[in-house]
Design an enzyme around this catalytic site. Structure first.
Site: not given
Ligand code: C5P
Length: 235
Positions: A10, A32, A60, A62-68, A121, A192, A212-213
């Protein structure tokens, strides 16, 4: 080396991402990438990461749109040979079925794993109910959406550490669960809300941990993985 760990890159800085990839090489199973890297540098980031030494790239977006529209996006991701990608389960059955069919367009060997996102999350029950109007508990909502996602052809789902156990019980061993929100006991949670430790998430049935972090800010990747009990320092 722990192949269950996926590091979330990220950052908007491609050079920083590639530096981290070189440090992660041989220690984690994949990385990711999301909007922060791809909007600025294009989907070429996928091959740049692969060239830097990590083959498994989780896209990542996170696709969210019409099926086509989602089907066309999934086809492009398959062409780029991404390993895993996300779609929102709330996009509905037709969208997920179209995505699943399209994932195999360039053949089984390069078909990306499709992962369903249900409740992020960073959300809590108050937001889910009072702002988004969902009357179910977070766990019920995630379990029901996860079952729907797998019925519609997804390979797995994303779950916070808190719901992994319930989702695993509901879906059995067939589907993949990838879990973000992983933190050290007493560590910084950042934004989170529904967090947990790596060992608990794996014990509850997660197949992959998205971290991530805690890894991006680590000065010593093997030591951070060992602190999370994901690798042993004594080989
Ligand atoms: O830095 P951190 O460990 O919080 O990163 C978690 C990663 O997981 C981020 O890239 C975030 O976009 C992703 N993610 C999430 N919750 C979801 C789906 C993806 O935190 N439900």
């Amino acid at each position: 080396m722990n192949r269950k760990v996926i590091c979330a890159l990220d950052t908007t800085d491609l050079n920083e991402a590639l530096d981290v990839v070189k440090k992660l090489r041989g220690h984690v199973g994949g990385v990711k990438v999301g909007h922060s890297l791809t909007l600025g540098h294009g989907l070429e980031v996928v091959s740049r990461i692969q060239d830097a030494g990590i083959d498994r790239v989780f896209l990542d977006l996170k696709f969210h749109d019409i099926p086509n529209t989602v089907a066309l996006a999934v086809r492009e991701a398959a062409r780029l040979q991404v390993w895993m990608l996300t779609v929102h389960i709330s996009g509905g059955p037709a969208m997920m079925t179209a995505a699943s069919e399209e994932a195999h367009y360039y053949g089984e060997e390069v078909a990306p794993l499709l992962m369903g996102v249900s409740v992020l999350t960073s959300l809590d029950q108050h937001v889910l109910t009072d702002h988004l109007g969902v009357c179910r508990s977070i766990t019920e909502q995630m379990v029901e959406l996860s079952k729907l996602g797998l019925q519609c052809g997804l390979d797995g789902v994303i779950s916070s550490p808190m719901e992994v156990k319930s989702i695993r019980a509901a879906i059995g061993h067939g589907g993949i669960i990838a879990t973000p929100g992983i933190r050290l006991e007493g560590g910084n949670n950042h934004d989170q809300v529904r967090v947990g430790t790596a060992t608990q998430a794996l014990a509850d049935g997660a197949n992959y941990l998205v971290i991530g972090r805690p890894l991006m800010s680590s000065k010593d990747i093997p030591a951070t993985l060992a602190q999370m009990e994901l690798v042993s320092m004594h080989k």
